[in-house]
Write a protein that holds these residues in place. Structure first.
Motif, short mmCIF file in Angstrom:
data_model
loop_
_atom_site.label_atom_id
_atom_site.label_comp_id
_atom_site.label_asym_id
_atom_site.label_seq_id
_atom_site.Cartn_x
_atom_site.Cartn_y
_atom_site.Cartn_z
N ILE A 479 -2.76 -6.23 11.06
CA ILE A 479 -2.23 -5.75 9.78
C ILE A 479 -1.83 -6.91 8.88
N LEU A 482 -4.08 -8.47 6.06
CA LEU A 482 -4.26 -7.85 4.75
C LEU A 482 -3.44 -8.61 3.71
N VAL A 485 0.22 -7.48 2.60
CA VAL A 485 1.26 -7.24 3.60
C VAL A 485 2.16 -8.47 3.73
N CYS A 488 5.42 -6.53 8.86
CA CYS A 488 5.22 -5.18 9.38
C CYS A 488 5.82 -5.04 10.77
N ILE A 506 5.22 -0.98 6.94
CA ILE A 506 4.70 -2.14 6.22
C ILE A 506 5.53 -2.44 4.98
N LEU A 518 -3.87 2.95 -1.26
CA LEU A 518 -3.58 1.76 -0.46
C LEU A 518 -3.44 2.15 1.01
N ARG A 519 -2.84 3.31 1.26
CA ARG A 519 -2.69 3.79 2.65
C ARG A 519 -4.07 4.05 3.26
N ASP A 521 -6.94 2.75 2.29
CA ASP A 521 -7.63 1.46 2.44
C ASP A 521 -7.16 0.74 3.71
N THR A 522 -5.86 0.83 3.98
CA THR A 522 -5.31 0.21 5.18
C THR A 522 -5.87 0.87 6.44
N TYR A 525 -9.47 -0.19 6.97
CA TYR A 525 -9.57 -1.55 7.50
C TYR A 525 -9.28 -1.56 9.01
N LEU A 526 -8.21 -0.86 9.41
CA LEU A 526 -7.82 -0.85 10.81
C LEU A 526 -8.85 -0.13 11.67
N ILE A 539 1.01 5.41 8.65
CA ILE A 539 1.33 4.21 7.88
C ILE A 539 2.51 4.55 6.99
#
Length: 566
Positions: A479, A482, A485, A488, A506, A518-519, A521-522, A525-526, A539
């Motif tokens: 995390i 990113l 961030v 976290c 975060i 944004l949530r 997108d996060t 990514y994860l 998240i």
């Protein structure tokens, strides 16, 4: 192979200065520390054997450069340190403080902390450093649990008022002493100290060796603070900390960021550094500003620097290229695990590799990237030669390569110099972690094939989801890559199907706003970068993470709230 045979394989390396009387080190041909002997320590007292010895050997050498929050500079020599610690010892003795008394020190980063700590060692009283951020309830617990006999407190803020509230139902105090101010009902340190002699006669029954010297309240990330009791041998355990981890320069300037209320201050702001005859720098600030700290490092030409990961996370968001840090030769961190992403950003900005280390309030430096080692981003390093550490799994079996287990210190034959004596007046809690020939740290890690240890998390922080055991740190590392961030924390939440699900809290960097996009997108990514069983199901964007007053994230607090709300 026995320890004796191990030492025979390496050369005896000269220990420079006064430390050579008590310490012998063994290094390989590349200068890597391989073994260490601490001897003649049964009569050791840091105040006499280091501070006063240096006052005689090099009286005009700088012991500490102190800068107040107003910018006033005080350059304290070793002769000054002996003089003012003697005056303080006489003052405290006049107020009735004697050998064995427990004295609470709430002194922020005031220069008087050093005079007082050394004075208490001379008297033989037990120093109990304490954070200035505590309140009435915290002080009530500490006064009673520690059977405190005296309080020496800053005049800043309302700390003294909180202490007074806490003492209304406590009758054990001989003295209340206030520093840098005046208050009714308190003795005034700054005013009174002038009237006491700069000569202090060493007692015939001087405290030393295995006598108690210090008591730290633990950080309390998972429970109410325990009281770790250390002896007068404890400072000697920090020789490795300063010489091989901080890599202090006797002709340079070392800077550790820490409030004096925590053990880290004694890791980096007195014991090992003065054993190495290296000056320390202290900045008595009220609020942390990354640019201000960098300016100090530039102005005073720091040669070594140590700070918790939280500080490095803030520093990497500043353009460090605007500051001349060319004097800086070594940087180190401990307190909690350092994210590899922060390591890489700092290295890119400065060309310096952060030497991570691991230890606890109960120990000195136990695992670290020491002088001559090549650090691996995200790794705590290798076991210090001062300790015999095993990674143990359930049943007491030693873990295999890359197998997660608990970090344990082998005490079958003897306790290493630096390991605490036990929890004060609490045999039950001491026995709960010291048994079967080991001190059980409660921290988990795994060891790779080359002997480097990789932190997984507190045993209580490990998440058990759908049959898998997941350490929060490896998820947090991903995390942290990113760009939005700042920091976290990964914890568990109850889940009907999995038993536990994973949640990420975060804190965003300045300029970013928490949105559904944004949530998503996060999460996206994860999903691409973590195995399915390691992915957070939730998240949560938050303004800040709950922390102890020493700066450690309180995952237990986040977890407790989530589990109670369900």
């Amino acid at each position: 192979m026995s320890e004796t045979n191990t030492k025979k394989e390496y050369k005896l390396s000269p220990v420079p200065g006064i430390a050579g009387k008590f310490i012998s080190t063994y290094e390989d041909s590349k200068g890597l520390l391989k073994a260490i002997d601490i001897h003649d320590d049964d009569k050791f007292n840091f105040a006499y054997d280091v501070v006063d010895a240096l006052a005689e050997k090099c009286p005009n050498k700088t012991a500490m450069l102190h800068v107040s929050k107003e910018g006033k500079e005080r350059r304290v020599t070793f002769r000054d340190m002996m003089k003012y610690s003697n005056m303080t010892a006489n003052y405290l003795h006049y107020l009735g403080i004697k050998k064995g008394d427990r004295v609470l020190l709430i002194l922020k980063r005031h220069y008087q902390f050093w005079f007082t700590l050394v004075a208490l060692h001379k008297i033989g009283a037990i120093a109990v450093p304490c954070s200035f951020l505590l309140t009435k309830k915290d002080f009530e617990y500490r006064l009673t649990a520690g059977s405190i006999n005296a309080v020496i407190c800053t005049a800043d803020g309302d700390v003294a008022d909180e202490v007074v509230k806490a003492t209304k139902n406590y009758n054990g105090l001989k003295a209340k002493i206030i520093v840098n101010g005046a208050k009714e009902g308190w003795s005034n340190y700054n005013r009174d100290i002038r009237f006491f002699s700069p000569d202090f006669k060493k007692p015939s029954n001087v405290a030393c060796g295995d006598d108690p010297a210090l008591m730290f309240f633990t950080s309390g990330t998972t429970s109410y603070p325990k009281m770790a009791l250390h002896t007068h041998k404890y400072p000697l355990g920090h020789y490795v900390t300063a010489r091989y981890w901080h890599q202090v320069d006797p002709d340079g300037m070392h800077f550790t960021i820490s409030d004096t209320g925590w053990g880290k201050a004694l890791w980096g702001k007195i014991y090992g550094q003065w054993l190495c005859e290296a000056p320390i720098f202290t900045y008595d600030y009220d609020e942390f500003f990354a640019k201000e700290i960098l300016s100090m490092m530039e102005k005073y030409r720091m040669t070594s620097f140590c700070a918790p990961p939280t500080v490095f996370r803030m520093l990497v968001h500043v353009d460090m290229r605007k500051f001349d840090l060319s004097s800086l030769k070594n940087v180190s961190t401990a307190g909690e695990a350092l994210n590899p992403e922060v390591y890489e950003k700092f290295y890119k900005a400065t060309g310096l590799k952060i030497m991570e280390g691991f230890g606890q309030t109960e120990t000195t430096l136990t695992v670290a990237n020491l002088k001559g080692m090549e650090p691996r981003p995200g790794s705590m390093g290798k076991v210090s030669p001062l300790y015999d550490v095993k990674i143990l799994v359930e049943g007491g079996r030693e873990a295999g390569v890359n197998e997660t287990g608990e970090i344990c210190v082998d005490i079958h034959e003897s306790k290493p110099c630096g390991l605490y004596k036990g929890y004060y007046l609490d045999k039950e809690k001491t026995d709960a972690v010291m048994h079967d020939g080991f001190y059980h740290t409660g921290d988990t890690a795994y060891k790779d094939k080359d002997g480097y240890l990789w932190y997984v998390g507190r045993a209580d922080d490990v998440i058990k989801s759908a049959g898998y055991r997941v350490g929060p740190f490896e998820i947090e590392n991903e995390i942290m890559k990113l760009p939005y961030v700042l920091e976290c924390a990964v914890t568990s939440v109850p889940d009907r199907v999995r038993g536990q699900a994973i949640k990420a809290s975060i804190v965003l960097t300045k300029g970013y706003t928490a949105t559904d996009k944004l949530r998503k997108d996060t999460m996206k990514y994860l999903k691409s970068n973590l195995a399915s069983y390691k992915r957070p199901k939730y998240i949560d964007f938050v303004s800040e993470l709950p922390k102890t007053s020493s700066g450690k994230v309180r995952r237990a607090e986040i977890k407790k709230k989530d589990w109670e709300d369900k």
